[in-house]
Design a protein around this motif. Structure first.
Motif, PDB file in Angstrom:
ATOM      1  N   ARG A  59       0.831  -1.199   0.000  1.00  0.00           N
ATOM      2  CA  ARG A  59       0.000   0.000   0.000  1.00  0.00           C
ATOM      3  C   ARG A  59       0.867   1.251   0.000  1.00  0.00           C
ATOM      4  O   ARG A  59       0.561   2.245  -0.665  1.00  0.00           O
ATOM      5  N   SER A  60       1.969   1.206   0.722  1.00  0.00           N
ATOM      6  CA  SER A  60       2.847   2.380   0.784  1.00  0.00           C
ATOM      7  C   SER A  60       3.441   2.708  -0.589  1.00  0.00           C
ATOM      8  O   SER A  60       3.678   3.878  -0.899  1.00  0.00           O
ATOM      9  N   THR A  61       3.651   1.704  -1.422  1.00  0.00           N
ATOM     10  CA  THR A  61       4.155   1.947  -2.777  1.00  0.00           C
ATOM     11  C   THR A  61       3.119   2.700  -3.592  1.00  0.00           C
ATOM     12  O   THR A  61       3.450   3.665  -4.299  1.00  0.00           O
ATOM     13  N   ILE A  62       1.863   2.288  -3.490  1.00  0.00           N
ATOM     14  CA  ILE A  62       0.780   2.983  -4.204  1.00  0.00           C
ATOM     15  C   ILE A  62       0.676   4.420  -3.709  1.00  0.00           C
ATOM     16  O   ILE A  62       0.574   5.357  -4.506  1.00  0.00           O
ATOM     17  N   ARG A  63       0.741   4.611  -2.397  1.00  0.00           N
ATOM     18  CA  ARG A  63       0.682   5.962  -1.828  1.00  0.00           C
ATOM     19  C   ARG A  63       1.839   6.813  -2.355  1.00  0.00           C
ATOM     20  O   ARG A  63       1.646   7.963  -2.751  1.00  0.00           O
ATOM     21  N   ASN A  64       3.035   6.247  -2.398  1.00  0.00           N
ATOM     22  CA  ASN A  64       4.197   6.989  -2.883  1.00  0.00           C
ATOM     23  C   ASN A  64       4.094   7.325  -4.369  1.00  0.00           C
ATOM     24  O   ASN A  64       4.526   8.398  -4.794  1.00  0.00           O
ATOM     25  N   ILE A  65       3.524   6.431  -5.159  1.00  0.00           N
ATOM     26  CA  ILE A  65       3.292   6.732  -6.577  1.00  0.00           C
ATOM     27  C   ILE A  65       2.337   7.905  -6.692  1.00  0.00           C
ATOM     28  O   ILE A  65       2.587   8.868  -7.418  1.00  0.00           O
ATOM     29  N   GLU A  66       1.226   7.835  -5.957  1.00  0.00           N
ATOM     30  CA  GLU A  66       0.226   8.905  -6.009  1.00  0.00           C
ATOM     31  C   GLU A  66       0.791  10.244  -5.531  1.00  0.00           C
ATOM     32  O   GLU A  66       0.415  11.293  -6.048  1.00  0.00           O
ATOM     33  N   ASP A  67       1.675  10.207  -4.561  1.00  0.00           N
ATOM     34  CA  ASP A  67       2.266  11.434  -4.018  1.00  0.00           C
ATOM     35  C   ASP A  67       3.451  11.937  -4.848  1.00  0.00           C
ATOM     36  O   ASP A  67       4.034  12.975  -4.535  1.00  0.00           O
ATOM     37  N   GLY A  68       3.838  11.194  -5.885  1.00  0.00           N
ATOM     38  CA  GLY A  68       4.955  11.607  -6.732  1.00  0.00           C
ATOM     39  C   GLY A  68       6.311  11.266  -6.160  1.00  0.00           C
ATOM     40  O   GLY A  68       7.338  11.712  -6.678  1.00  0.00           O
ATOM     41  N   LYS A  69       6.355  10.461  -5.103  1.00  0.00           N
ATOM     42  CA  LYS A  69       7.626  10.096  -4.472  1.00  0.00           C
ATOM     43  C   LYS A  69       8.238   8.851  -5.104  1.00  0.00           C
ATOM     44  O   LYS A  69       9.413   8.569  -4.911  1.00  0.00           O
ATOM     45  N   ASN A  70       7.431   8.081  -5.812  1.00  0.00           N
ATOM     46  CA  ASN A  70       7.913   6.885  -6.495  1.00  0.00           C
ATOM     47  C   ASN A  70       7.528   7.026  -7.954  1.00  0.00           C
ATOM     48  O   ASN A  70       6.350   6.979  -8.296  1.00  0.00           O
ATOM     49  N   ARG A  71       8.511   7.209  -8.818  1.00  0.00           N
ATOM     50  CA  ARG A  71       8.249   7.394 -10.243  1.00  0.00           C
ATOM     51  C   ARG A  71       8.766   6.220 -11.059  1.00  0.00           C
ATOM     52  O   ARG A  71       9.112   6.380 -12.233  1.00  0.00           O
TER      53      ARG A  71
END
Length: 84
Positions: free
Chosen positions: A33-45
């Protein structure tokens, strides 16, 4: 010009339009879930992870990356079209 967090905003939009929780989406694509959150927040591209999410919703990354120049020489944001 494409927004700095275009992909994260797109993932969030798709997820909320389909009324899917981050945890449910994460389980569906084999991520945390944290990966999805980071993608949505622009922290994981990580484009491979983003592509997995787009495929989950029936979209093709290559088609989304087709951008057309406008009159001023800038590029328009990709438009959303589902894969057949």
């Amino acid at each position: 010009m494409v927004d700095q967090n275009f992909w994260g905003d797109l993932v969030r939009k798709l997820r909320t339009e389909h009324r899917i929780a981050q945890r449910t989406l994460a389980a569906g694509v084999g991520m945390n879930r944290s990966t999805i959150r980071n993608i949505e927040d622009g922290k994981n591209r990580d484009i491979v992870r983003i592509e997995a999410v787009l495929v989950y919703f029936g979209y093709d990354l290559e088609a989304l990356c087709q951008v057309n120049p406008n009159k001023r020489g800038k590029t328009d944001a990709p438009t959303l079209t589902a894969s057949p």
